[in-house]
Design a protein around this motif. Sequence first.
Motif, PDB file in Angstrom:
ATOM      1  N   GLY A  14       0.834  -1.189   0.000  1.00 22.11           N
ATOM      2  CA  GLY A  14       0.000   0.000   0.000  1.00 22.11           C
ATOM      3  C   GLY A  14       0.868   1.238   0.000  1.00 22.11           C
ATOM      4  N   GLY A  15       0.480   2.281  -0.752  1.00 24.91           N
ATOM      5  CA  GLY A  15       1.278   3.517  -0.809  1.00 24.91           C
ATOM      6  C   GLY A  15       2.669   3.226  -1.310  1.00 24.91           C
ATOM      7  N   GLU A  16       3.703   3.612  -0.507  1.00 27.41           N
ATOM      8  CA  GLU A  16       5.088   3.376  -0.886  1.00 27.41           C
ATOM      9  C   GLU A  16       5.669   2.160  -0.168  1.00 27.41           C
ATOM     10  OE1 GLU A  16       5.228   6.260   2.615  1.00 27.41           O
ATOM     11  OE2 GLU A  16       3.894   5.741   0.961  1.00 27.41           O
ATOM     12  N   GLU A  17       4.831   1.301   0.415  1.00 31.35           N
ATOM     13  CA  GLU A  17       5.280   0.117   1.149  1.00 31.35           C
ATOM     14  C   GLU A  17       5.135  -1.142   0.276  1.00 31.35           C
ATOM     15  OE1 GLU A  17       4.467   1.048   5.811  1.00 31.35           O
ATOM     16  OE2 GLU A  17       2.721   0.460   4.614  1.00 31.35           O
ATOM     17  N   PHE A  18       6.168  -2.011   0.375  1.00 32.42           N
ATOM     18  CA  PHE A  18       6.186  -3.251  -0.380  1.00 32.42           C
ATOM     19  C   PHE A  18       6.513  -4.411   0.555  1.00 32.42           C
ATOM     20  CE2 PHE A  18       7.392   0.250  -3.113  1.00 32.42           C
ATOM     21  CZ  PHE A  18       6.651   0.041  -4.268  1.00 32.42           C
ATOM     22  N   ILE A  19       6.055  -5.605   0.194  1.00 34.66           N
ATOM     23  CA  ILE A  19       6.331  -6.802   0.988  1.00 34.66           C
ATOM     24  C   ILE A  19       6.850  -7.891   0.062  1.00 34.66           C
ATOM     25  CG2 ILE A  19       5.211  -8.752   2.168  1.00 34.66           C
ATOM     26  CD1 ILE A  19       3.670  -6.833   3.827  1.00 34.66           C
ATOM     27  N   GLY A  20       7.899  -8.588   0.515  1.00 35.28           N
ATOM     28  CA  GLY A  20       8.425  -9.733  -0.207  1.00 35.28           C
ATOM     29  C   GLY A  20       8.241 -10.999   0.615  1.00 35.28           C
ATOM     30  N   ILE A  21       7.845 -12.089  -0.013  1.00 33.36           N
ATOM     31  CA  ILE A  21       7.638 -13.378   0.657  1.00 33.36           C
ATOM     32  C   ILE A  21       8.642 -14.347   0.067  1.00 33.36           C
ATOM     33  CG2 ILE A  21       5.992 -15.215   1.169  1.00 33.36           C
ATOM     34  CD1 ILE A  21       3.757 -13.152   0.543  1.00 33.36           C
ATOM     35  N   LEU A  22       9.516 -14.900   0.930  1.00 32.27           N
ATOM     36  CA  LEU A  22      10.641 -15.701   0.474  1.00 32.27           C
ATOM     37  C   LEU A  22      10.547 -17.109   1.088  1.00 32.27           C
ATOM     38  CD1 LEU A  22      11.487 -12.637   0.317  1.00 32.27           C
ATOM     39  CD2 LEU A  22      13.841 -13.401   0.596  1.00 32.27           C
ATOM     40  N   PRO A  23      10.000 -18.093   0.349  1.00 34.95           N
ATOM     41  CA  PRO A  23       9.926 -19.464   0.863  1.00 34.95           C
ATOM     42  C   PRO A  23      11.334 -20.053   1.035  1.00 34.95           C
ATOM     43  CG  PRO A  23       8.450 -19.157  -1.011  1.00 34.95           C
ATOM     44  CD  PRO A  23       9.347 -17.961  -0.960  1.00 34.95           C
ATOM     45  N   GLN A  24      11.451 -21.049   1.916  1.00 32.19           N
ATOM     46  CA  GLN A  24      12.708 -21.755   2.163  1.00 32.19           C
ATOM     47  C   GLN A  24      13.849 -20.779   2.517  1.00 32.19           C
ATOM     48  OE1 GLN A  24      12.940 -25.119   2.113  1.00 32.19           O
ATOM     49  NE2 GLN A  24      10.769 -25.338   1.548  1.00 32.19           N
ATOM     50  N   THR A  25      13.515 -19.738   3.287  1.00 33.68           N
ATOM     51  CA  THR A  25      14.519 -18.719   3.637  1.00 33.68           C
ATOM     52  C   THR A  25      14.405 -18.414   5.133  1.00 33.68           C
ATOM     53  OG1 THR A  25      14.313 -17.736   1.440  1.00 33.68           O
ATOM     54  CG2 THR A  25      15.369 -16.408   3.151  1.00 33.68           C
ATOM     55  N   ASN A  26      15.542 -18.491   5.839  1.00 34.66           N
ATOM     56  CA  ASN A  26      15.529 -18.159   7.265  1.00 34.66           C
ATOM     57  C   ASN A  26      15.812 -16.670   7.465  1.00 34.66           C
ATOM     58  OD1 ASN A  26      18.284 -17.873   6.809  1.00 34.66           O
ATOM     59  ND2 ASN A  26      18.816 -19.834   7.787  1.00 34.66           N
TER      60      ASN A  26
END
Length: 435
Positions: A368-380
């Motif tokens: 939303g707005g200037e915010e981003f989210i990344g989802i990284l499977p198999q990653t600690n």
Amino acid sequence: MTLEKERYERRAQETGTRLLPENDARLLQALETNDIVSYYDESASGERLLTSLAPIKTSQDCRECHSSKKTRGVIQLSTSLSAIDESLATSRKNSLLALIATIIVTALIAGQLLRRWARGPLEHLTGAMRNISQGDLEQSVKVVGQDEFGEMARIFNVMSTEIRMTHAGLRREQDKLTTIILGAEEGIIVTDGAGKVVLVNPAAERQLGKTAFHIIRAGFRELFDDAAEMDRWLRQNGTEPIVKLFNGRLFQVYVSTIQDASTAMIGTAALPRDVTEEKRLEEELRRLSTTDALTSLYNRRHMEYVLTTEHSRSARTKAPFAVLMLDIDHFKKFNDTYGHEQGDRVLQAVAKTFRDSLRKYDTACRYGGEEFIGILPQTNLDGGMAVAERLRSEVENLVVDGLKVTISIGVSAYPETGIESVDQLIHEADTALYR
């Protein structure tokens, strides 16, 4: 003067030959009745005879010398009838020949009269029937009289009217069916019971890139240039649509065998439908429903779905996954200074760098707005931190329309941080971002 009666000299002795027995019924009848008795008889040679027994009556004069019986004897007179029989036979023969000749002449005259009487109506009726058999259904004959020909004419007119009505109804139904077949967007290919292609509509030609002549000549099994695959489809008998990539186009195909009431095969049918554009639009719709329009990253709705899916998988397999949250520094001030259009271009540039820096099975989303989210499977957590640092550095080196921009990133991971819910993961990453 007295006349003496005539006297006859008596015979000294009389002899005789008996012709009829004393008890002969006809002889007794003649003697009794004193009348002539006639009858037919045959001679020893088989000749037909007419015999008459004529009694000799005893007159008054005869009684002086003879007994007082009223009949002195009987004269037998036999006459041959051969000449008469021959004459009668000749007469019968001539009469029969004359009768036969009369009958023949009468029949010829009657036949001629009948032909003259019946020829006209029969010719009209026959001609009308011939015209109907050749396809001219507008036929009727004139009804003349109340005889058999008149009745035949009336029945023919009723029949021809019924044929016209039935034909008109069939023509209307045929026109409807033809309109449907020719106007259908789906291809229609049909065979007869022997497997010969008998119907190919224009849509099938257009979609398959083949002419009707080519399809008919190659046969139904080569419709998609793969006879073995078509045989397999026919065995499935249309239980479900088949998706087929052919000539660079995507088709949804229904293939089935058509049977009559006794389960005998009367043909086969294939209904291919080009769904290339439909699938493209479907994918586009899916993309639009899951993608942010400005940045082309996945939208928040899809982010929530992926987060929930990865959290469930990780909880089941104990495999880690990390969440990155990033924010463009001082973006509100940037917008106020350079305008929203410039701000949008910055968002797009950061989003591209973000997406390119992740693996193909990672998910980049606009939160939303200037915010981003990344989802990284198999990653600690450490792996997430390494990705975040690389991304921060790449954005720091980014120049958009001569302007530089920086980002802040927060990282959380499951199950290392002990956080159990998706919302807590996002909150932890957001808290880390602001720190």
